[in-house]
Design an enzyme around this catalytic site. Structure first.
Site, mmCIF file in Angstrom:
data_model
loop_
_atom_site.group_PDB
_atom_site.id
_atom_site.type_symbol
_atom_site.label_atom_id
_atom_site.label_comp_id
_atom_site.label_asym_id
_atom_site.label_seq_id
_atom_site.Cartn_x
_atom_site.Cartn_y
_atom_site.Cartn_z
ATOM 1 N N TYR A 191 -21.581 32.872 9.941
ATOM 2 C CA TYR A 191 -22.012 33.955 9.050
ATOM 3 C C TYR A 191 -22.646 35.085 9.862
ATOM 4 C CZ TYR A 191 -23.858 36.433 5.040
ATOM 5 O OH TYR A 191 -24.120 37.394 4.107
ATOM 6 N N PHE B 151 -8.854 63.471 4.568
ATOM 7 C CA PHE B 151 -8.028 62.443 3.921
ATOM 8 C C PHE B 151 -8.530 62.230 2.492
ATOM 9 C CE2 PHE B 151 -7.037 57.883 3.166
ATOM 10 C CZ PHE B 151 -5.666 57.999 3.190
ATOM 11 N N ASP B 152 -7.685 61.709 1.599
ATOM 12 C CA ASP B 152 -8.080 61.641 0.177
ATOM 13 C C ASP B 152 -9.346 60.812 -0.082
ATOM 14 O OD1 ASP B 152 -6.601 59.375 0.737
ATOM 15 O OD2 ASP B 152 -5.425 59.400 -1.094
HETATM 16 C C1 LIG Z 1 -6.206 55.274 5.707
HETATM 17 C C2 LIG Z 1 -7.136 56.338 6.043
HETATM 18 C C3 LIG Z 1 -8.476 56.302 5.620
HETATM 19 C C4 LIG Z 1 -9.022 55.231 4.714
HETATM 20 O O1 LIG Z 1 -8.858 53.969 5.232
HETATM 21 P P1 LIG Z 1 -8.553 52.673 4.325
HETATM 22 O O2 LIG Z 1 -8.478 51.583 5.319
HETATM 23 O O3 LIG Z 1 -7.282 52.908 3.603
HETATM 24 O O4 LIG Z 1 -9.691 52.518 3.396
HETATM 25 C C5 LIG Z 1 -9.300 57.336 6.020
HETATM 26 N N1 LIG Z 1 -8.838 58.341 6.778
HETATM 27 C C6 LIG Z 1 -7.565 58.415 7.195
HETATM 28 C C7 LIG Z 1 -7.106 59.558 8.045
HETATM 29 C C8 LIG Z 1 -6.674 57.417 6.834
HETATM 30 O O5 LIG Z 1 -5.407 57.507 7.232
#
Ligand SMILES: *Cc1c(COP(=O)(O)O)cnc(C)c1O
Length: 457
Positions: free
Chosen positions: A72, A124-125
């Site tokens: 852990y 990024f989104d």
């Molecule tokens: C995929 C991605 C993220 C988020 O990562 P996850 O692992 O999907 O949560 C953030 N920034 C960029 C540029 C990404 O391509």
């Protein structure tokens, strides 16, 4: 005769995939409300939805799984991962998280306040989501060249230093940090040059600000620097990575991309104060400090993946496959964001479906057509993904409207690339008959593209 290029690996294990009929796909996509995220994996023949967590681990990664220490606290696997990250990036403090957005969550949760401004290059989104959900503003400072898909420049992912400086001049007291995404995913998997990273550092220093790299594809970025930027041809990928990160104060990482694991992420920094603040949130949201949502075995595989994928041969195999697909699209005259990016080809949908008005989402329409044509699942990176403006609630039609053909690492062969290109050509050949797009029937307030429901017009 010069020998042709070939992969730097051979295949040890395979997973069968299945074709379907057009009638089946018509039914399935309708049931999915014309949103490819709602399709079942089995309803897809070639899956280009994402390169996130979809890569094929190597034999060394699979064997590393057996070495997982599931303690852990204080697991040996954590230290193995941490040491690898420190060796590659130079960052001493490492906070594991279950994936990239969780690293954003723990860090932004302590750094971003209501009314803040976070400048960057095409956030990024999820990054934008973590900023806007805290009632702060993501200010896009990407170079204008990125908006012209037909312009062939080597570092289209760059931050525009003038835009960044202007943002800081106006809002400096409300800027918690600058975020640079390497490679720039949203602008087409386009790289950021070392020169540009240096400039960002200088501007940040001028205003006394910190810099974070969103590092999901930092190794691919390093490959492009080696191939395209003067002075780096003779440096190793690992040397280039060390220099890149020397211009940052911290990094968030989705290990599902360039560490070639199915799940995992981390935040890393040399600022102890950041680590101390983030670790409290990390414990609440992710888990104890030496696992943060990952298993010991996952951390072992992550360490090996990071090490392997910061070697030239592996990156060359990957990026040349993307370029192979691009060369096929060139042959057929299909417009995409040029030059080809590191992880994907981004087709310029409004240039293909010229009859479909922007209000009817051309890129989503093309995504649906490609699925119907051959069971290929691409992803809209366009007006749906852009969400509505948080203030006016209007659709944001000012950016690009792209269909991303995202190539998983070490998964498909160039024969699959040929099928993808041919399917796209078939749609392209009947593009003038496609006159209507889709309409939204239900949408979420934030990151709507994952769950949006649509109807065909
Ligand atoms: C995929 C991605 C993220 C988020 O990562 P996850 O692992 O999907 O949560 C953030 N920034 C960029 C540029 C990404 O391509």
């Amino acid at each position: 005769m010069e020998l042709p290029f070939a992969e730097s690996w051979k295949i040890k294990m395979v997973e069968p995939i299945k074709k379907s009929t057009r009638a089946e796909r018509e039914q399935w996509i309708k049931e999915a409300h014309y949103n490819v995220f709602q399709l079942k994996g089995e309803q897809v023949y070639i899956d280009l939805l994402t390169d996130s967590g979809t890569g094929a681990m190597s034999d060394r990664q699979w064997s590393a799984l057996m070495m997982g220490d599931e303690s852990y606290a204080g697991a040996r696997s954590f230290y193995r991962m941490k040491d690898t990250i420190t060796r590659i990036t130079g960052f001493e403090y490492v906070l594991p998280t279950h994936q990239g957005r969780a690293a954003e969550n723990v860090l932004f949760g302590v750094l971003v306040k209501e009314g803040d401004y976070v400048p960057g290059n095409s956030h990024f989104d999820t990054t934008k989501g973590h900023i806007e959900s805290r009632k702060a503003f993501a200010i896009d400072c990407t170079v204008d060249e990125a908006k012209n898909t037909q312009l062939e420049v080597p570092f289209k992912g760059n931050v525009d230093p003038k835009k960044l400086d202007a943002c800081l001049a106006e809002h400096a007291d409300k800027v918690p940090f600058i975020i640079v995404t390497i490679t720039n995913n949203t602008a087409g998997g386009q790289p950021v040059s070392m020169q540009n990273l240096r400039e960002v550092r200088q501007i940040a220093d001028k205003y006394g600000k910190k810099v974070i790299f969103d590092s999901a594809r930092f190794a691919e970025n390093a490959y492009f620097i080696k191939m395209r930027e003067d002075g780096y041809q003779n440096k190793t990928i690992k040397e280039i990575c060390r220099e890149m990160f020397s211009y940052a104060d911290g990094m968030t990482m989705s290990a599902k991309k360039d560490a070639i694991v199915n799940m995992g992420g981390f935040f890393a920094t040399n600022i102890q104060e950041w680590y101390d603040m983030a670790k409290v949130r990390g414990i609440v949201c992710e888990g104890y400090l030496t696992y943060g949502g990952m298993n010991g075995r996952d951390m072992e595989a992550l360490a090996v993946g990071l090490d392997e994928n910061t070697e030239f041969d592996n990156l060359e195999t990957r990026i040349r496959q993307v370029q192979y697909l691009a060369s096929k699209l060139d042959e057929y005259g299909i417009p995409y964001q040029r030059p080809a990016g590191g992880h994907a080809i981004f087709v310029d949908a409004p240039k293909v479906l010229t009859n479909v008005p922007k209000e009817e989402f051309p890129a989503q329409t093309l995504t649906i057509e490609l699925y119907l044509e051959a069971g290929i699942r691409a992803c809209e990176i366009g007006y749906l993904l852009a969400d509505r403006d948080p203030v006016t609630r209007e659709n944001r039609f000012n950016g690009l409207d792209l269909v991303r053909l995202c190539i998983p690492r070490r998964v498909y062969t160039n024969n699959h690339m040929d099928v993808i290109a041919a399917a796209l050509k078939n749609v392209y050949d009947r593009r003038n008959e496609i006159k209507r797009g889709v309409r939204i029937t239900w949408e979420a307030e934030l990151m709507r593209h994952f769950t949006v429901q649509l109807e065909r017009l």
